[in-house]
Design an enzyme around this catalytic site. Sequence first.
Site, short mmCIF file in Angstrom:
data_model
loop_
_atom_site.label_atom_id
_atom_site.label_comp_id
_atom_site.label_asym_id
_atom_site.label_seq_id
_atom_site.Cartn_x
_atom_site.Cartn_y
_atom_site.Cartn_z
N ASP A 193 2.60 -3.90 0.13
CA ASP A 193 3.94 -4.09 -0.44
C ASP A 193 4.96 -4.51 0.63
OD1 ASP A 193 3.80 -3.77 -3.18
OD2 ASP A 193 3.97 -1.59 -3.10
N GLN A 214 2.29 3.09 -6.32
CA GLN A 214 3.19 2.51 -7.32
C GLN A 214 4.44 3.38 -7.47
OE1 GLN A 214 2.56 -0.51 -8.94
NE2 GLN A 214 4.66 -0.27 -9.68
N LYS A 273 -1.77 -6.18 -11.55
CA LYS A 273 -2.36 -6.29 -10.20
C LYS A 273 -3.87 -6.26 -10.30
CE LYS A 273 1.80 -4.24 -8.40
NZ LYS A 273 2.55 -3.05 -7.99
#
Length: 283
Positions: free
Chosen positions: A118, A95, A51
């Site tokens: 997300d 995460q 990312k």
Amino acid sequence: MILDGSALSQKKKLNYVKRVKYLTEKLGRAPSLHVVLVGEDPASQVYVGHKEKLCIATAVTSKLHKLDSKTTKEELKSLILKLNNDSNVDGLLVQLPLPESLKGFDPLMYIDPRKDVDGLSPMNMGLMIKGEAFAEPCTPKGIIELLREHSIELEGLKACVIGRSETVGWPMAWMLTRENATVTVCHSKTKNLKDSLKSFDLVVAAAGRPEFVSAADLKEGAIVVDVGIHRGKDAKLVGDFNPEGSEEKNLSYSPVPGGVGPMTVSTLLENLFSLIESKLDCK
Ligand code: NAD
């Protein structure tokens, strides 16, 4: 046919640079993505690295908040709330998975849905059903785009999604249904799963089981989207699908690596851009 996610994400990168330039002018600073990483999980560190790399390549500011595995629920919650309230933070993700010590704490309950890159917060998952989410889950969204890019007509297809996780399986089933495919969801308690696979035109393999599906299980000309990522015996990456014999059966499949993974990361960045555009109301 190979469903090449690496090539598609490379192609899209060119457009991102222009989009970032435009948003930077509008914001008066570069778009920013904040990533919270708790603990030392090696796979999570690799994902976060991917990312970060794409952010750097497209001139997005990426900030990593690295917390040790002793971090308490209160400390993590307080960091999320602080980032929610920081107007210089455009996108935010924690995460997953979190370390065992944080079991029972769901960070998605606290992330502002307008910063939820997300697309996994309860509000965005609910709004997705209405077609109004601020952002939608990256992996299934990227898969739909990968299938479209390869001119795969989803309407009328008989699809099987193997796996019912909140992040992949469920939203995948919903998105395929929205594309007018007829979807069956299978999971660890499904009986005789392998025997039934030959009846599907499209199989999304997201069980998290190395090489769980083989070409022999599938019908001639079927499409396989391989979501799984695993380290094989010789440290090589393998997926949930073993592609051996695919050519003889005329199968189309997404490879591991180079299929779904790059699409997940590029969709994350697109979600970031959409969140900023909604904020600026400049869509
Ligand atoms: P998960 O463990 O949360 O869910 C796995 C699902 O598979 C569960 O619903 C379970 O019921 C089902 N399952 C497990 N064993 C099964 C079996 N034998 N038969 C049928 N169903 C079975 O995993 P997840 O987060 O959904 O991820 C799945 C895989 O995809 C993992 O390998 C993960 O690393 C990978 N992943 C890849 C990407 C990417 O960008 N490529 C993104 C997310 C996850």
